[in-house]
Design a protein around this motif. Structure first.
Motif, PDB file in Angstrom:
ATOM      1  N   ASN A   1       0.944  -1.486  -0.134  1.00  0.00           N
ATOM      2  CA  ASN A   1      -0.063   0.372   0.311  1.00  0.00           C
ATOM      3  C   ASN A   1       0.687   1.300   0.021  1.00  0.00           C
ATOM      4  O   ASN A   1       2.145   1.588   0.786  1.00  0.00           O
ATOM      5  N   GLN A   2       0.581   2.117  -0.555  1.00  0.00           N
ATOM      6  CA  GLN A   2       1.711   3.502  -0.949  1.00  0.00           C
ATOM      7  C   GLN A   2       0.759   4.703  -0.229  1.00  0.00           C
ATOM      8  O   GLN A   2      -0.536   4.934   0.024  1.00  0.00           O
ATOM      9  N   LEU A   3       1.688   4.852   0.973  1.00  0.00           N
ATOM     10  CA  LEU A   3       0.808   6.452   1.578  1.00  0.00           C
ATOM     11  C   LEU A   3       1.036   7.576   0.956  1.00  0.00           C
ATOM     12  O   LEU A   3       2.046   7.570   0.095  1.00  0.00           O
ATOM     13  N   PRO A   4       0.561   8.416   1.371  1.00  0.00           N
ATOM     14  CA  PRO A   4       0.469   9.284   0.685  1.00  0.00           C
ATOM     15  C   PRO A   4       2.052  10.071   0.953  1.00  0.00           C
ATOM     16  O   PRO A   4       2.401  10.146   1.612  1.00  0.00           O
ATOM     17  N   SER A   5       2.478  11.580   0.053  1.00  0.00           N
ATOM     18  CA  SER A   5       3.666  11.974   0.012  1.00  0.00           C
ATOM     19  C   SER A   5       3.841  13.110   1.334  1.00  0.00           C
ATOM     20  O   SER A   5       2.451  13.237   1.001  1.00  0.00           O
TER      21      SER A   5
ATOM     22  N   CYS B   1      -2.222   9.466   8.769  1.00  0.00           N
ATOM     23  CA  CYS B   1      -0.466   9.344   8.748  1.00  0.00           C
ATOM     24  C   CYS B   1      -0.232  10.378   9.823  1.00  0.00           C
ATOM     25  O   CYS B   1      -0.179  10.859  10.124  1.00  0.00           O
ATOM     26  N   LEU B   2       0.674   9.058  10.246  1.00  0.00           N
ATOM     27  CA  LEU B   2       1.878   9.671  11.186  1.00  0.00           C
ATOM     28  C   LEU B   2       3.266   9.361  10.426  1.00  0.00           C
ATOM     29  O   LEU B   2       3.624   8.583   9.985  1.00  0.00           O
ATOM     30  N   PHE B   3       4.336  10.299  10.577  1.00  0.00           N
ATOM     31  CA  PHE B   3       5.494  10.476   9.548  1.00  0.00           C
ATOM     32  C   PHE B   3       6.305  11.345  10.627  1.00  0.00           C
ATOM     33  O   PHE B   3       5.788  11.883  11.610  1.00  0.00           O
TER      34      PHE B   3
ATOM     35  N   VAL C   1      16.277  10.557   6.594  1.00  0.00           N
ATOM     36  CA  VAL C   1      14.997   9.576   6.426  1.00  0.00           C
ATOM     37  C   VAL C   1      14.128  10.127   7.187  1.00  0.00           C
ATOM     38  O   VAL C   1      13.996  10.843   8.356  1.00  0.00           O
ATOM     39  N   THR C   2      12.444   9.918   6.196  1.00  0.00           N
ATOM     40  CA  THR C   2      11.719  10.266   6.244  1.00  0.00           C
ATOM     41  C   THR C   2      10.743   8.779   6.433  1.00  0.00           C
ATOM     42  O   THR C   2      11.124   7.432   6.022  1.00  0.00           O
ATOM     43  N   THR C   3      10.036   8.238   7.924  1.00  0.00           N
ATOM     44  CA  THR C   3       9.609   7.164   8.317  1.00  0.00           C
ATOM     45  C   THR C   3       7.792   7.378   8.845  1.00  0.00           C
ATOM     46  O   THR C   3       7.853   8.488   9.877  1.00  0.00           O
ATOM     47  N   GLY C   4       6.872   6.224   8.529  1.00  0.00           N
ATOM     48  CA  GLY C   4       6.099   6.797   8.259  1.00  0.00           C
ATOM     49  C   GLY C   4       4.879   5.156   8.157  1.00  0.00           C
ATOM     50  O   GLY C   4       4.577   4.655   7.940  1.00  0.00           O
TER      51      GLY C   4
END
Length: 67
Positions: A3-7, A34-36, A42-45
């Motif tokens: 599943n792709q998370l929104p940018s 969504c939580l980022f 580095v970005t994770t979420g």
């Protein structure tokens, strides 16, 4: 297939007022949000798909029960 998370560029920060609710109400409102976290390059979420909430000292399931 993943599943792709929104940018990050397409998401809006929730205002502080959003979080000023009792835990039992807020737990339902954050589902699907969504939580980022960004740490340097580095970005994770992820998406919140499960929550728990307790009513504090009156809730027998809460660690603060009868505290």
């Amino acid at each position: 297939m993943k599943n792709q998370l929104p940018s990050l560029e397409t998401l809006k920060l929730l205002p502080r007022k959003f979080y000023q609710e009792p835990a039992l109400v807020l737990a339902k409102k954050v589902l699907g949000k969504c939580l980022f976290y960004k740490n340097g390059p580095v970005t994770t979420g992820g998406m919140i798909v499960e929550t728990e909430a307790y009513a504090g000292p009156i809730d027998k399931a809460c660690h603060a029960y009868q505290a």
